[in-house]
Design a protein around this motif. Sequence first.
Motif, PDB file in Angstrom:
ATOM      1  N   MET A   1       4.782  30.922  19.345  1.00 29.37           N
ATOM      2  CA  MET A   1       5.585  30.146  18.409  1.00 29.37           C
ATOM      3  C   MET A   1       7.020  30.626  18.467  1.00 29.37           C
ATOM      4  SD  MET A   1       4.147  31.562  14.870  1.00 29.37           S
ATOM      5  CE  MET A   1       4.711  33.041  14.142  1.00 29.37           C
ATOM      6  N   SER A   2       7.919  29.720  18.144  1.00 29.65           N
ATOM      7  CA  SER A   2       9.326  30.075  18.166  1.00 29.65           C
ATOM      8  C   SER A   2       9.851  30.368  16.778  1.00 29.65           C
ATOM      9  CB  SER A   2      10.143  28.964  18.811  1.00 29.65           C
ATOM     10  OG  SER A   2       9.990  27.780  18.060  1.00 29.65           O
ATOM     11  N   HIS A   3       9.052  30.073  15.755  1.00 30.94           N
ATOM     12  CA  HIS A   3       9.498  30.271  14.383  1.00 30.94           C
ATOM     13  C   HIS A   3       8.282  30.530  13.511  1.00 30.94           C
ATOM     14  CE1 HIS A   3      11.858  29.640  10.747  1.00 30.94           C
ATOM     15  NE2 HIS A   3      12.916  29.711  11.519  1.00 30.94           N
ATOM     16  N   VAL A   4       8.464  31.312  12.465  1.00 32.68           N
ATOM     17  CA  VAL A   4       7.313  31.637  11.615  1.00 32.68           C
ATOM     18  C   VAL A   4       6.977  30.513  10.640  1.00 32.68           C
ATOM     19  CG1 VAL A   4       7.604  34.118  11.781  1.00 32.68           C
ATOM     20  CG2 VAL A   4       8.783  32.877   9.978  1.00 32.68           C
ATOM     21  N   PHE A   5       7.929  29.631  10.379  1.00 29.77           N
ATOM     22  CA  PHE A   5       7.672  28.525   9.468  1.00 29.77           C
ATOM     23  C   PHE A   5       7.267  27.287  10.255  1.00 29.77           C
ATOM     24  CE2 PHE A   5      10.920  31.100   7.263  1.00 29.77           C
ATOM     25  CZ  PHE A   5      10.143  31.473   6.182  1.00 29.77           C
ATOM     26  N   PRO A   6       6.431  26.428   9.678  1.00 30.60           N
ATOM     27  CA  PRO A   6       6.066  25.198  10.395  1.00 30.60           C
ATOM     28  C   PRO A   6       7.258  24.243  10.424  1.00 30.60           C
ATOM     29  CG  PRO A   6       5.072  25.217   8.220  1.00 30.60           C
ATOM     30  CD  PRO A   6       5.739  26.541   8.398  1.00 30.60           C
TER      31      PRO A   6
ATOM     32  N   THR B   1      -3.932  39.401  21.386  1.00 26.73           N
ATOM     33  CA  THR B   1      -3.278  38.125  21.111  1.00 26.73           C
ATOM     34  C   THR B   1      -3.911  36.980  21.913  1.00 26.73           C
ATOM     35  OG1 THR B   1      -1.628  38.586  22.812  1.00 26.73           O
ATOM     36  CG2 THR B   1      -1.077  39.200  20.535  1.00 26.73           C
TER      37      THR B   1
END
Length: 95
Positions: free
Chosen positions: A52-57, A46
């Motif tokens: 990131m805190s979310h998979v979506f932008p 990695t």
Amino acid sequence: MEVTDKTIDYVAALAKLELTQEEKEKAKVDLGSILEYMTTMNELDTEGIQPMSHVFPIHNVFREDEVLNGPDRDSLLQNAPAKKDGCFMVPKTVE
């Protein structure tokens, strides 16, 4: 890491669960699978990947907080029902 009966008993005690022997065996298999998957995940490279805190932008849709009116005390007190010494007067709330 091997999941032992002692580990299952410890986790069950923490979760305040009373498990049958059959449930303990199933939990041992399930926890073993989870730990094996985590071992696989730990092997991934990695380096250079941004956390990131979310998979979506997602971006912030709120505007910046800006002060639009200045500290004009006289105009603020203009509509006050009661005022004294440049401050709002309010009913007493504590006896």
